[in-house]
Design a protein around this motif. Structure first.
Motif, short mmCIF file in Angstrom:
data_model
loop_
_atom_site.label_atom_id
_atom_site.label_comp_id
_atom_site.label_asym_id
_atom_site.label_seq_id
_atom_site.Cartn_x
_atom_site.Cartn_y
_atom_site.Cartn_z
N GLY A 27 -45.37 -24.33 66.72
CA GLY A 27 -46.60 -24.01 66.00
C GLY A 27 -46.44 -22.80 65.09
N ALA A 28 -45.50 -21.92 65.41
CA ALA A 28 -45.40 -20.69 64.62
C ALA A 28 -43.95 -20.38 64.21
CB ALA A 28 -46.00 -19.53 65.40
N VAL A 29 -43.10 -20.06 65.17
CA VAL A 29 -41.82 -19.42 64.85
C VAL A 29 -40.90 -20.29 63.97
CG1 VAL A 29 -39.79 -18.29 65.83
CG2 VAL A 29 -42.00 -18.09 66.97
N LYS A 30 -40.86 -21.60 64.24
CA LYS A 30 -39.98 -22.47 63.45
C LYS A 30 -40.37 -22.40 61.97
CE LYS A 30 -37.95 -27.04 63.57
NZ LYS A 30 -38.08 -28.44 63.87
N ARG A 31 -41.70 -22.30 61.74
CA ARG A 31 -42.15 -22.20 60.34
C ARG A 31 -41.91 -20.81 59.76
NH1 ARG A 31 -47.40 -23.54 59.30
NH2 ARG A 31 -47.89 -22.81 61.37
N TRP A 32 -41.97 -19.78 60.62
CA TRP A 32 -41.66 -18.43 60.14
C TRP A 32 -40.26 -18.42 59.55
CZ3 TRP A 32 -43.15 -14.26 64.36
CH2 TRP A 32 -44.51 -14.38 64.68
N VAL A 33 -39.34 -19.08 60.27
CA VAL A 33 -37.93 -19.09 59.83
C VAL A 33 -37.81 -19.83 58.49
CG1 VAL A 33 -35.60 -19.85 60.45
CG2 VAL A 33 -37.10 -18.89 62.20
N LYS A 34 -38.55 -20.95 58.36
CA LYS A 34 -38.49 -21.69 57.09
C LYS A 34 -39.05 -20.85 55.95
CE LYS A 34 -38.48 -26.48 58.46
NZ LYS A 34 -39.35 -27.49 59.05
N LEU A 35 -40.14 -20.14 56.21
CA LEU A 35 -40.77 -19.33 55.15
C LEU A 35 -39.87 -18.17 54.73
CD1 LEU A 35 -44.38 -19.39 56.60
CD2 LEU A 35 -43.75 -20.23 54.34
N LYS A 156 -57.19 -20.48 63.81
CA LYS A 156 -57.91 -20.75 62.57
C LYS A 156 -59.22 -19.96 62.49
CE LYS A 156 -59.37 -24.71 59.93
NZ LYS A 156 -59.97 -26.02 60.09
N GLN A 157 -59.93 -19.93 63.61
CA GLN A 157 -61.23 -19.24 63.61
C GLN A 157 -61.05 -17.73 63.35
OE1 GLN A 157 -63.45 -19.00 67.29
NE2 GLN A 157 -65.35 -19.57 66.25
N HIS A 158 -60.01 -17.15 63.93
CA HIS A 158 -59.76 -15.72 63.69
C HIS A 158 -59.41 -15.46 62.23
CE1 HIS A 158 -58.78 -14.82 68.20
NE2 HIS A 158 -60.07 -14.98 67.96
N LEU A 159 -58.71 -16.42 61.61
CA LEU A 159 -58.36 -16.28 60.19
C LEU A 159 -59.63 -16.32 59.32
CD1 LEU A 159 -56.08 -16.21 58.08
CD2 LEU A 159 -55.31 -16.21 60.42
N ILE A 186 -51.44 -23.86 58.20
CA ILE A 186 -51.44 -24.65 59.45
C ILE A 186 -50.94 -26.04 59.07
CG2 ILE A 186 -52.88 -25.57 61.32
CD1 ILE A 186 -54.86 -23.27 60.77
N GLU A 187 -49.66 -26.29 59.34
CA GLU A 187 -49.06 -27.55 58.85
C GLU A 187 -48.17 -28.16 59.92
OE1 GLU A 187 -46.77 -25.64 55.96
OE2 GLU A 187 -48.44 -25.33 54.59
N ALA A 190 -47.08 -30.14 64.94
CA ALA A 190 -47.24 -29.37 66.18
C ALA A 190 -48.11 -28.14 65.99
CB ALA A 190 -45.87 -28.98 66.69
N THR A 191 -49.22 -28.29 65.27
CA THR A 191 -50.09 -27.13 65.07
C THR A 191 -50.85 -26.81 66.35
OG1 THR A 191 -51.77 -28.59 64.23
CG2 THR A 191 -50.39 -27.50 62.59
N ARG A 192 -50.91 -27.76 67.26
CA ARG A 192 -51.55 -27.53 68.56
C ARG A 192 -50.79 -28.33 69.63
NH1 ARG A 192 -56.17 -25.14 70.27
NH2 ARG A 192 -57.21 -26.06 72.05
N VAL A 193 -49.78 -27.69 70.20
CA VAL A 193 -49.03 -28.34 71.27
C VAL A 193 -49.84 -28.18 72.55
CG1 VAL A 193 -46.87 -28.29 72.58
CG2 VAL A 193 -46.84 -27.85 70.12
#
Ligand code: AQP
Length: 344
Positions: A27-35, A156-159, A186-187, A190-193
């Motif tokens: 949900g987060a880290v794999k995309r952090w690495v891509k970004l 999402k709600q916190h954002l 949010i893409e 696996a945005t909500r595992v």
């Protein structure tokens, strides 16, 4: 910092509240690495002050923080390309959070579902920090004037609240678009595992049941056992996503497979349609072990040198403070707080 030609600045955070789960990873880290590989500035923060909103044993908190850094590095974050640091080393976060506590309304915070979930039935006994968690999160993001925030669906709600706080600040103090309105990223599949024990509940690193999640440091045997025991239903896999409606556990396993293999859930279903879980689960376990165990091996090697980890956090904090401090000083000016000349 990267020499970014566009105005995009990415910020995201993660709590040192336990071992990273495959939920945090996908949900987060794999995309952090891509970004990180793109041109934008990427700022990633271990949000230890957020962790302190629920009880943490001080010694364990320090250990978990270092373990989290090791997992992030093992997942591919590179401190030369991204700023990686822990929140409590940059005072701008707490300073701006106080200003935002005075901008946000109690009614806004009362609507936050994460507080309701985490505080449970006895809200009166929850910490004030847990209630104010979203204003600190807004400060984390806006202390860097970040424009994009990769998160899982749960944030999402916190954002949205962060955007409300930024707008109200800009409007109250008549400062145009001083704070940007950050966009959530949010893409993916696996945005909500979900928990392996209950397909209606989010997978969480602090869930009481270790069999509800796959941790990045689980052994291959344990991963196999957890997937074997994961809750499912008695039906074979269908050939369309629509037919997975009302089958949350099955959908969750398909989504995990899709995210791990960088494929669309539809394509995964095409491959496994008509198959029983007794066929699919070993395939999922094999894929998970292939992807997760090398991370866990790297993590163990990195943890042998805690000084190296502390140095990364220290250097990251210094760079982060160089960006955030001038923004905080501007905020103080805007709000009307007197500063020493040397601080301006
Ligand atoms: N189950 C999940 N699926 C997809 N993304 C997830 N994230 C967390 N759980 C899932 C994303 O991971 C990032 C870091 O989350 P966090 O540690 O700051 O807090 P959290 O969302 O509260 O995560 P946990 O695992 O549930 O922690 P605990 O148990 O301590 O509360 C965020 O981007 C989040 O969206």
């Amino acid at each position: 910092m990267k020499n970014s030609s566009n105005e995009k600045r990415i910020f995201s955070g993660i709590q040192p509240t336990g071992n990273l789960t495959i939920g945090n990873y996908l949900g987060a880290v794999k995309r952090w690495v891509k970004l990180q590989a793109e041109k934008s500035d990427t700022i990633y923060c271990i949000v230890d002050l957020h962790a302190a909103t629920t009880w943490q044993d001080p010694r364990e908190l320090r250990e978990t923080t270092r373990e989290l850094v090791a997992s992030l590095l093992a997942c591919g974050l590179n401190p030369k390309e991204s700023i990686l640091f822990n929140q409590s080393q940059v005072s701008a976060h707490s300073e701006l959070a106080w200003i935002f506590n005075c901008v946000a309304r109690i009614g806004w915070l009362n609507r936050m579902t994460q507080f309701k979930d985490k505080a449970g039935k006895d809200k009166e006994k929850a910490s004030v920090g847990l209630f104010a968690y979203p204003t600190l999160m807004a400060a984390d993001i806006l202390a860097y004037k970040a424009t994009h925030v990769p998160v899982g669906e749960d944030q999402k709600q916190h954002l949205e609240l962060t955007r409300d706080i930024a707008s109200k600040f800009n409007l109250d103090y008549k400062v145009g678009d001083f704070f940007p309105l950050p966009e959530p990223l949010i893409e993916g599949a696996a945005t909500r595992v979900m928990s392996l024990r209950d397909g209606q509940k989010k997978m969480s690193k602090s869930d009481a049941s270790d069999f509800s999640r796959i941790n990045l440091n689980d052994s291959s045997d344990l991963i196999n056992q957890k997937i074997k025991k994961a809750k499912t239903d008695p039906y074979p896999l269908p050939d369309s996503l629509d037919e997975l409606q009302g089958r949350p556990e099955a959908l969750n396993l398909i989504n995990i497979y899709a995210a791990l293999s960088d494929r669309a859930p539809e394509t995964v279903l095409e491959e496994f349609s008509g198959r029983e879980f007794s066929y699919f689960k070993p395939k999922l376990a094999e894929l998970t072990v292939d992807q997760i165990c090398p991370i866990s091996d790297k993590m163990k090697a990195l943890l042998k040198d805690p000084n190296y980890i502390d140095c990364i956090l220290h250097e990251g904090s210094t760079t982060a403070a160089q960006i955030a401090n001038p923004i905080i000083h501007e905020v103080y000016e805007i709000v009307g707080l007197i500063r020493k000349r040397s601080q301006l």
